[in-house]
Design an enzyme around this catalytic site. Structure first.
Site, PDB file in Angstrom:
ATOM      1  N   TYR A  97      35.433 -57.307  -4.488  1.00  0.00           N
ATOM      2  CA  TYR A  97      36.526 -56.375  -4.915  1.00  0.00           C
ATOM      3  C   TYR A  97      37.071 -57.126  -6.404  1.00  0.00           C
ATOM      4  CZ  TYR A  97      36.555 -55.861   0.092  1.00  0.00           C
ATOM      5  OH  TYR A  97      36.487 -55.793   1.552  1.00  0.00           O
ATOM      6  N   ARG A 138      45.710 -59.943   6.939  1.00  0.00           N
ATOM      7  CA  ARG A 138      45.977 -60.861   5.804  1.00  0.00           C
ATOM      8  C   ARG A 138      47.245 -61.316   5.932  1.00  0.00           C
ATOM      9  NH1 ARG A 138      43.192 -59.342   1.128  1.00  0.00           N
ATOM     10  NH2 ARG A 138      43.023 -57.205   2.142  1.00  0.00           N
ATOM     11  N   CYS A 198      22.113 -68.200  -5.647  1.00  0.00           N
ATOM     12  CA  CYS A 198      21.192 -67.903  -6.810  1.00  0.00           C
ATOM     13  C   CYS A 198      21.491 -66.108  -7.186  1.00  0.00           C
ATOM     14  CB  CYS A 198      19.743 -68.033  -6.338  1.00  0.00           C
ATOM     15  SG  CYS A 198      19.020 -69.896  -6.130  1.00  0.00           S
ATOM     16  N   GLU A 199      22.570 -66.106  -7.742  1.00  0.00           N
ATOM     17  CA  GLU A 199      23.169 -64.883  -8.333  1.00  0.00           C
ATOM     18  C   GLU A 199      24.257 -65.086  -9.476  1.00  0.00           C
ATOM     19  OE1 GLU A 199      22.330 -61.894  -7.075  1.00  0.00           O
ATOM     20  OE2 GLU A 199      21.329 -62.485  -5.306  1.00  0.00           O
ATOM     21  N   TYR A 219      39.626 -62.915   5.496  1.00  0.00           N
ATOM     22  CA  TYR A 219      38.478 -62.340   4.959  1.00  0.00           C
ATOM     23  C   TYR A 219      37.523 -63.358   4.094  1.00  0.00           C
ATOM     24  CZ  TYR A 219      41.192 -58.267   6.466  1.00  0.00           C
ATOM     25  OH  TYR A 219      41.878 -57.293   7.140  1.00  0.00           O
ATOM     26  N   ARG A 246      34.791 -61.930  -1.633  1.00  0.00           N
ATOM     27  CA  ARG A 246      35.698 -61.048  -2.103  1.00  0.00           C
ATOM     28  C   ARG A 246      35.846 -61.187  -3.641  1.00  0.00           C
ATOM     29  NH1 ARG A 246      40.408 -61.633  -1.529  1.00  0.00           N
ATOM     30  NH2 ARG A 246      41.359 -59.653  -1.578  1.00  0.00           N
ATOM     31  N   PRO A 260      48.821 -56.234  11.203  1.00  0.00           N
ATOM     32  CA  PRO A 260      48.876 -57.229  10.263  1.00  0.00           C
ATOM     33  C   PRO A 260      47.911 -58.129  10.567  1.00  0.00           C
ATOM     34  CG  PRO A 260      50.736 -57.670  11.615  1.00  0.00           C
ATOM     35  CD  PRO A 260      50.226 -56.424  12.138  1.00  0.00           C
TER      36      PRO A 260
END
Length: 432
Positions: free
Chosen positions: A330, A289, A357-358, A386, A326, A287
């Site tokens: 995802y 997360r 800057c995206e 994460y 994330r 385990p």
């Protein structure tokens, strides 16, 4: 988590707004009591199983000296995938025997480090992996305890990027082309330096059902029986990996840890009987997360407000994809709160965006919430896994500091880099 009389978000007895003032933002906040409780749920569930059981904390979820020490004190073993993760655990006081080394590409140095520190388990992922380990263990006069990672072709019904047991996957030995049995024989032929303890399978992450674990248990018990019949060696350990889901939004409905463990244990009992094993293998989990995910909150300060009429209302925070990749990776969805006034009713829809800057630097694309105001603190919930471990310094942004909170007290467990820290590894040639 709770709400104070003044409407402020409380984490581990600490006022989130005051934490932001004291430590700055973005800030990772980890609730120690929640982490301990999550670890203890595994230990309590194991007492109800008819076979021995272990839990290896997947340190890739968050690797930090304080977190490593904390989970170890709660009876956890630790799963590492690099020299850095092993070193962190060892420096935190975790004995080598309590560690497992993972990864589809382990370097020579990492395998030597594992052997020198008597790492308790090495999960072998491929033939090159096994060949190198045999060479190094034999030369060092060591005997490495290993599990073989299998790829049984199980779809865990989760995001494609976090499925890890399908046939088209970079991890493990396939059960369907003879590779797994070839690896078994190769390990058994090297018994002077290799001890084959069992089998490993990790089917993916953020899983909300028990059936994939039952399928994995059945596949592994069937293969153990085949190995026993063909070689006379009966393996004693089954590692079902991790992947237990957590609630990022109110729509997420994770099953309780105790229930997941019990169902997995029952699946192993049934599979062992079905395939003619006269013993119950030790069962292991990894385990990550579900240990730290819901214990974490990230705090941001609202820096700008930009309403594009008829299109979208943008609210810019002082963090973004550098501290939480994330969403970009995802399409992950989060629950945001305004830490200054948690009880206020939602009055609109807002896009919470980061400062990188995206165009893809979006933390929450469509948040139904009270209108955030410049200077207020926004809390993104369930960010313990994460986030810190996947953070970057894109745009040369400093990674957030991290604090561990309990009983109204906050302790710094990771400092925010200074500007000098950011350039510390740069080198300017004298001839430029």
């Amino acid at each position: 988590m709770g709400v104070a009389d003044n409407g402020h978000l409380m984490i581990g007895g600490c006022d989130a707004v005051e934490l932001a003032k004291t430590y700055g933002t973005p800030l990772y906040v980890m609730d120690e009591a929640r982490i301990r409780s999550n670890c203890r749920q595994f230990q309590l569930a194991f007492k109800e199983l008819p076979m021995p059981a272990r839990a290896y904390y997947a340190s890739k979820a968050q690797s930090n000296l304080a977190i490593a020490r904390l989970v170890y004190t709660e009876g956890m073993y630790m799963d590492c995938v690099s020299a850095g993760e092993m070193y962190t655990a060892l420096q935190a006081g975790v004995p080598g025997q309590r560690l497992a080394l993972h990864g589809n590409l382990k370097t020579r140095d990492e395998l030597m480090m594992a052997l020198e520190n008597d790492v308790g388990q090495i999960i072998v992922d491929g033939f090159d992996d096994l060949t190198l380990l045999i060479e190094l263990a034999r030369a060092a006069g060591k005997k490495a305890s290993i599990l073989l990672r299998l790829r049984p072709g199980i779809d865990a019904h989760t995001h494609q990027s976090i499925q890890t047991a399908t046939l088209d996957c970079k991890f493990g030995f396939s059960l369907y082309d003879g590779a797994a049995m070839k690896a078994v024989r190769m390990a058994l032929e090297a018994q002077d330096c290799i001890e084959l303890m069992g089998l490993h399978c990790h089917i993916g992450s953020q899983i909300f059902e028990t059936q994939p674990y039952a399928l994995a248990a059945d596949s592994m018990c069937e293969f153990i029986a085949q190995i026993g019949r063909d070689t006379g060696t009966w393996l004693k350990t089954i590692n079902l990996g991790g992947g237990f889901g957590v609630a990022y939004t109110p729509q997420d409905d994770p099953l309780p840890i105790a229930y997941m463990v019990r169902c997995a244990g029952e699946a192993v009992v049934q599979a062992a009987s079905k395939h003619g094993l006269d013993y119950l293998p030790q069962i292991e989990f990894e385990p990550g997360r579900c240990i730290v995910g819901d214990a974490g909150v990230t705090l941001y300060t609202v820096g700008a407000d930009k309403d594009v009429p008829g299109v979208r209302h943008y609210v810019a925070l002082d963090g973004g994809m550098a501290d939480n990749p994330r969403v970009a990776l995802y399409g992950s969805v989060y629950t945001p709160l305004i830490a200054n006034r948690v009880r206020d009713a939602a009055d609109g829809h807002y896009a919470l965006v980061g400062r990188c800057c995206e165009s893809g630097d979006v933390l929450v694309k469509d948040a139904c919430m009270p209108a955030p105001k410049v200077g207020e603190v926004v809390a993104l919930m369930t960010t313990g896994a994460y986030h810190a471990s996947m953070a970057s310094q894109y745009n040369r942004l400093a990674n957030p500091a991290a604090v561990l909170v309990k009983d109204g007290k906050a302790r710094l467990i990771s400092k925010r880099p200074t500007l000098d820290d950011i350039i510390a590894y740069d080198r300017l040639p004298e001839d430029l």
